[in-house]
Write an enzyme that holds these catalytic residues in place. Structure first.
Site, PDB file in Angstrom:
ATOM      1  N   CYS A 180     -14.421  -4.707  -0.889  1.00 33.04           N
ATOM      2  CA  CYS A 180     -14.854  -3.312  -0.713  1.00 33.04           C
ATOM      3  C   CYS A 180     -15.436  -2.742  -2.006  1.00 33.04           C
ATOM      4  O   CYS A 180     -16.136  -1.737  -1.979  1.00 33.04           O
ATOM      5  CB  CYS A 180     -13.682  -2.445  -0.259  1.00 33.04           C
ATOM      6  SG  CYS A 180     -12.859  -3.107   1.189  1.00 33.04           S
TER       7      CYS A 180
ATOM      8  N   ASN B 272      -4.823  -6.625   4.743  1.00 34.50           N
ATOM      9  CA  ASN B 272      -3.631  -6.738   3.898  1.00 34.50           C
ATOM     10  C   ASN B 272      -2.345  -6.532   4.700  1.00 34.50           C
ATOM     11  O   ASN B 272      -1.375  -7.282   4.545  1.00 34.50           O
ATOM     12  CB  ASN B 272      -3.689  -5.731   2.744  1.00 34.50           C
ATOM     13  CG  ASN B 272      -4.482  -6.266   1.572  1.00 34.50           C
ATOM     14  OD1 ASN B 272      -4.066  -7.210   0.919  1.00 34.50           O
ATOM     15  ND2 ASN B 272      -5.633  -5.677   1.306  1.00 34.50           N
TER      16      ASN B 272
END
Length: 443
Positions: A44, A303
């Site tokens: 990201c 995650n």
């Protein structure tokens, strides 16, 4: 020999699963095979390396292979798992550096093979000067390309296209953003798209909406983008037209996919095959508003899924509670945050839905430096149930989206939102918070 966990893919989902499993059960042998040269990084952050705000790619790495080894996790970069036999619990691995193939075995297997860019079916995409942005290698290639470039076209005005438009402008390039739909951020409602378009144009991005790209012209190297509205001369092109789950290995070994085309799992990230789990962009989530499987390929989701899989493999109770589709991104001075369903999506899904869209401020009207802030609420007629929302702000005021996301997770209503005790002080909010003003209008 102890129990052996093999993780295929070492970025967000895979790295999280490996680290969590080893922490919870130190007796596990944990091995990670990653096809690329990088592991455990925040993809990201790539647009901010391109813009120069983050000085180098290495800053995006969360844990190096050496740090993993100290934890007892073996990391093998440039190693691709090419075949898995779920009956024998064996796998075939190709070592790209040595050019050799070898066998390994597993008791538990996590598939974290991520997603890959969708290359649109237009002529000329195979030329030099045409890029995607998905991996660290992509980031390295684009950084090199930026050195001599003056003009860039970006195909697709989703998150990546919008973030990279800003990055390219910060590098001094002329930027043309090309979008097939009638607005930037086409998956959300039009008012947000209009605010975005205005902001992009204010910062010198040419925004072409409702255009069809016909071909990328050039003689082996891209020179122009031919569209339904005219020709854009370029030095480089970024394809930001979407991604799809990288399920080739999963399908070859008999792992079931869900309705979204990503791997179907239960709340513990287990697949249909005994001992095989999936996490990250290759795996489905459960959407708590739609009450069905959904694909949300974002880093925080990866995650959480990885941690859940790691815990379950280590013998601990854990479940991934699903998503409501919350996202936030930056486009120059605007922060744009959305959660749940847009009005368009809600109506398509068959909800009797309505929306309100209001403009307020991120501080008291008399407080110096307070800025405009916009809120959209999407709700169900009759029940008042919240279905989605958006917050657009200059700065951190857009994080109000998290209050809406929390309510969506609990199936909350407009009345529930009105009843919330939200923080107030003149530098941070008007006496009636913008969320509450929107809720009053919705009621």
């Amino acid at each position: 020999m102890g129990e052996r966990l093999v993780v295929v893919g070492g970025v967000a989902g895979g790295a999280s699963a490996a680290a969590k499993a080893k922490r919870e059960n130190p007796d596990l042998e944990v091995v990670v095979y990653e096809r690329s040269g990088w592991v455990s990084y925040g993809a990201c952050g790539l647009p901010y390396v391109l813009s120069g705000e983050i000085p180098r790619l290495e800053k995006l790495v969360a844990r190096t292979p050496e740090e993993f080894r100290k934890q007892g996790v073996e990391i093998h970069a440039h190693h691709e798992v090419v075949d898995v036999d779920p009956e024998l619990r064996t796998l075939t691995v190709f070592d790209h550096k040595e050019g050799r193939t070898f066998q390994d075995r597993y008791d538990h297997l996590v598939l974290a093979t991520g997603a890959r860019p969708l290359i649109p079916p237009i002529p000329g995409t195979e030329q030099r000067g045409v890029y995607t942005l998905r991996s660290m290698e992509d980031g390295e290639a684009l950084l090199r390309a930026l050195e001599g470039a003056k003009r860039a076209a970006i195909l697709g005005a989703g998150y990546i296209g919008l973030e990279v438009a800003e990055a390219f402008r910060k590098r001094g390039l002329e930027v043309t953003l090309l979008e097939l739909k009638d607005r930037p951020l086409p998956h959300w409602d039009g008012e947000v798209g209009s605010l975005l378009k205005e902001e992009l144009e204010r910062h010198g991005v040419e925004v072409w909406t409702g255009v069809r790209v016909k071909a990328l012209r050039g003689q082996g190297r891209v020179e122009a983008v031919e569209t339904s509205e005219g020709v854009v001369p370029v030095d480089l092109v970024l394809l930001a037209t979407g991604i799809k789950p990288n399920t080739l290995l999963a399908q070859a070994m008999g792992v079931a996919l869900g309705p979204t085309g990503a791997i179907a799992t239960d709340e513990g990230m287990r697949t249909n095959l005994e001992g095989v789990y999936a996490a990250g962009d290759v795996a489905e989530s459960f959407h708590r508003v739609l009450k069905r499987p959904y694909w949300l390929p974002l880093g925080d989701v990866a995650n959480k899924q990885g941690r859940t899989a790691g815990s379950v493999i280590a013998g601990k109770e854990a479940r991934f509670a699903g998503v409501v589709g919350t996202a936030i991104f930056k486009a120059f001075g605007l922060a744009v945050a959305t959660t749940g369903l847009s009005l368009e999506a809600a109506l398509e899904e068959g909800f009797q839905a309505r929306k309100v869209f209001i403009q307020s401020r991120d501080g008291a009207h008399y407080y110096p430096g307070s800025q405009p802030l916009w809120v959209e609420l999407v709700h169900e007629e009759g029940t008042g149930r919240l279905l989605g929302g958006a917050v657009v702000a200059r700065g951190h005021g857009a994080l109000r989206i998290d209050a809406l996301a929390a309510l969506l997770h609990r199936g909350g209503t407009v009345e529930d939102l009105l009843a919330l005790d939200l923080a107030y002080a003149p530098p941070y909010s008007p006496v009636w918070d913008p969320l509450l003003i929107a809720a009053q209008q919705a009621r």
